[in-house]
Scaffold this active site. Structure first.
Site, mmCIF file in Angstrom:
data_model
loop_
_atom_site.group_PDB
_atom_site.id
_atom_site.type_symbol
_atom_site.label_atom_id
_atom_site.label_comp_id
_atom_site.label_asym_id
_atom_site.label_seq_id
_atom_site.Cartn_x
_atom_site.Cartn_y
_atom_site.Cartn_z
ATOM 1 N N HIS A 1 -27.245 14.471 -0.524
ATOM 2 C CA HIS A 1 -26.853 14.147 0.857
ATOM 3 C C HIS A 1 -25.799 13.043 0.769
ATOM 4 O O HIS A 1 -26.138 11.859 0.603
ATOM 5 C CB HIS A 1 -28.053 13.618 1.650
ATOM 6 C CG HIS A 1 -29.120 14.629 1.905
ATOM 7 N ND1 HIS A 1 -28.891 15.794 2.597
ATOM 8 C CD2 HIS A 1 -30.436 14.646 1.569
ATOM 9 C CE1 HIS A 1 -30.018 16.487 2.677
ATOM 10 N NE2 HIS A 1 -30.972 15.819 2.051
ATOM 11 N N VAL A 2 -24.545 13.406 0.862
ATOM 12 C CA VAL A 2 -23.481 12.390 0.768
ATOM 13 C C VAL A 2 -22.254 12.896 1.518
ATOM 14 O O VAL A 2 -21.952 14.099 1.498
ATOM 15 C CB VAL A 2 -23.144 12.061 -0.720
ATOM 16 C CG1 VAL A 2 -22.522 13.255 -1.451
ATOM 17 C CG2 VAL A 2 -22.245 10.835 -0.836
#
Length: 326
Positions: free
Chosen positions: A88-89
């Site tokens: 998640h970035v």
């Protein structure tokens, strides 16, 4: 009898491992958009096809300082290829730091549905464990945990108002501070990145078609993904990640959410339109449930995919090559 001659004299250097192209893929997965289902599939696929699945234990740090970006890009770039990195970035621009830009993939979903899924998941977890939510948000006060979704929206609690609702676009806009501000600048930059850096951005509501296209574009990662996904054993695992205790807000509250998330919806419909164009190009028909009525301020919905277009088929491979040359 060869005497002192070696393998090198007769054959040159030993053959190098020929890597499939692309050999660097990043799935910067958007939260609550089916990514745990896809990661379960990737674990199976990495064993089956022998690629390097690089995952991260960091789930709550999507925005990075310049030094953190450099460090992460360095770590990803030195992974054994072919690799698929997932975390998640928000979008990372590898070329800005002198790295090779990988191929990006992602999946998004209807923004209100994503928000609701996250709202209840933070409070009550999923079927993987009754106490799952206590581990996830142990410090949440009881009155907050049981806060009615309508009260949260109508009384403008921070969790249910801007900029908290501007969630999907930054994953595509990137690490620039302005990517966090709901507005045209972030929206346009996100669209540009989708066009220039993402091989595929799919729609969760049409996940089977997303998997079909991933198998088509990236066979050395996704071959047989659909048959694995449809396997009853895998389905059982997938059902454990369904959020529990979801309730539907009132029409008035949903209308307010739509208004607050208008940039998110403009982006969602843009991506959906691109996805449907791709499906048509590759001969996939859309079987789409009737969309819910949308408020009047919305941009018109793109036309849903009708029949596949036959005359573009011979162009398929060239189109893929063009994507890879970017």
């Amino acid at each position: 009898f060869i005497g002192n001659s070696t393998y090198l004299d007769d054959h040159g250097p030993p053959p190098q491992k020929v890597l499939p192209f692309p050999s660097q893929v990043v799935y910067n997965r958007v939260g609550k958009c089916g990514s745990r289902t896809v990661v379960l599939l990737l674990r199976i696929l990495s064993e089956k096809h022998g690629f390097n699945l690089v995952t991260s234990d960091i789930h709550n740090k999507t925005r990075l300082t310049k030094n953190e970006q450099m460090e992460l890009i360095k770590n990803i770039s030195t992974a054994e290829q072919p690799y698929l990195f997932t975390r998640h970035v928000h979008f990372l621009n590898f070329s800005r730091f002198g790295g090779d830009q990988p191929v990006y993939i992602n999946i998004i979903r209807d923004p209100v549905n994503r928000f609701l899924s996250n709202y209840f998941f933070r409070r009550f977890g999923d079927w993987r464990g009754e106490q799952n939510h206590m581990i996830r948000t142990p410090s949440m006060r009881q009155e907050e945990r049981y806060l009615d979704i309508n009260v949260c929206i109508l009384e403008n609690y921070p969790e249910c108002s801007n900029p908290r609702l501007f969630y999907i676009i930054p994953y595509f806009c990137g690490q620039h501070p302005r990517c966090r501000e709901p507005g045209e600048w972030a929206l346009e930059r996100a669209k540009l990145n989708v066009n220039e850096n993402f091989l595929l951005v799919g729609i969760l509501e049409e996940l089977e078609d997303v998997l079909l296209l991933l198998e088509r574009f990236l066979p050395h990662y996704f071959k047989d993904v659909l048959s694995i996904y449809k396997n009853p054993e895998h389905r059982k695992l997938g059902n454990l990640t369904v959020t529990v205790k979801k309730t539907v807000p009132s029409p008035e509250a949903v209308q307010i959410l739509y208004q607050r998330m208008r940039y998110e919806y403009e982006f969602y419909y843009y991506v959906k339109e691109q996805f449907h164009l791709l499906k048509r190009k590759f001969g996939l028909k859309s079987h789409i449930r009737k969309p819910r009525p949308r408020p009047e301020f919305f941009i018109p919905s793109p036309l849903e995919t009708e029949e596949p277009i036959d005359d573009e088929e011979e162009d398929d491979e060239k189109w893929l090559e063009d994507i890879y040359k970017r």
